[in-house]
Design a protein around this motif. Sequence first.
Motif, short mmCIF file in Angstrom:
data_model
loop_
_atom_site.label_atom_id
_atom_site.label_comp_id
_atom_site.label_asym_id
_atom_site.label_seq_id
_atom_site.Cartn_x
_atom_site.Cartn_y
_atom_site.Cartn_z
N ALA A 46 -9.08 1.36 -18.91
CA ALA A 46 -9.48 1.96 -17.63
C ALA A 46 -9.76 3.45 -17.79
CB ALA A 46 -8.41 1.72 -16.58
N ALA A 47 -9.08 4.07 -18.75
CA ALA A 47 -9.27 5.50 -18.99
C ALA A 47 -10.41 5.78 -19.97
CB ALA A 47 -7.97 6.11 -19.53
N GLY A 64 0.80 -1.22 0.00
CA GLY A 64 0.00 0.00 0.00
C GLY A 64 0.82 1.26 0.00
N ARG A 65 2.05 1.17 -0.53
CA ARG A 65 2.94 2.34 -0.56
C ARG A 65 3.37 2.66 -1.99
NH1 ARG A 65 5.68 -0.22 4.52
NH2 ARG A 65 7.22 -1.05 3.07
N PRO A 66 2.42 3.03 -2.87
CA PRO A 66 2.78 3.30 -4.26
C PRO A 66 3.77 4.46 -4.40
CG PRO A 66 0.55 4.06 -3.80
CD PRO A 66 0.98 3.24 -2.63
N GLY A 82 -4.68 6.40 -8.67
CA GLY A 82 -5.76 6.98 -9.45
C GLY A 82 -5.30 7.88 -10.58
N GLN A 83 -4.03 7.80 -10.93
CA GLN A 83 -3.46 8.67 -11.96
C GLN A 83 -3.39 7.92 -13.29
OE1 GLN A 83 0.32 9.93 -10.35
NE2 GLN A 83 -0.60 10.92 -8.58
N GLY A 102 1.86 0.78 -12.64
CA GLY A 102 0.92 0.21 -11.68
C GLY A 102 0.77 1.10 -10.46
N ALA A 103 1.87 1.69 -10.01
CA ALA A 103 1.81 2.59 -8.87
C ALA A 103 0.97 3.83 -9.19
CB ALA A 103 3.22 2.99 -8.45
N ARG A 104 1.13 4.32 -10.41
CA ARG A 104 0.31 5.47 -10.83
C ARG A 104 -1.17 5.11 -10.80
NH1 ARG A 104 2.95 10.23 -10.34
NH2 ARG A 104 4.96 10.21 -11.42
#
Length: 241
Positions: free
Chosen positions: A184-185, A111-113, A148-149, A142-144
């Motif tokens: 997703a976008a 949980g630390r993107p 939510g980016q 994946g972290a982005r």
Amino acid sequence: MPIPEDVTGEEIDKDVRQELQSLPKTLADDVAKNLVMVARLLDEDPEGAYGYSRVALRLASRVAAVREAAGFASYASQKYGEALAEFRAAKRMTGNIDLWPVMADCERGLGRPEKALDMAGAPEVHKLDKAGQVEMRLVAAGARRDMGQLDAAIVTLQSSELASNSVQPWTARLRYAYADALLAAGREGEAREWFAKAVEADRDGSTDASDRLAELDGVEFVDALGEDEDEGGEASVEEKD
């Protein structure tokens, strides 16, 4: 844990076998057999692989290959804290930075993107080979997405490796990740194009790109047995309206 009779320990990589030569022969053989079981079960039975990795770790915690195997078994079992600790230990022992991307992905799992993104921008990334750099790009994207980016994730995946027509071991996964981010976008047309490109590159079925493409094309697989459960029936394909 029981070791099948067909496992001799000789199946492991020669470099790992060389590492184990620092141990007494009987101990080295026992560790090798447990490492074989880790490799054998890693994909289909992660918890089983984890169990064998703990045995190997108990027997030879000062061997870098054992710490790395324990890390991958923990990672496959989604025990990301343990995995990160083992990968860090292996890196300290060898000085090798090949594990950097999977360590960053462990940060995502915890949980630390933001930490994963910090690692993606670290000097260690420049020391990775091409495959490692592509893997790091996948983790960063994946972290982005975790944050939510979506647009930033798409941009992160845009690279010379993505644009290249040559097929490399990472090509299918890179194209798949790009297609998934586009979808997703809400960019369905572009996503379909890239899922198709992923299918072209996916020679060993490492992704479900063909299924995702079929979904976008309005195709669904129906069990022909249906409610009457006729024996000998075969799956059929129907198109959605």
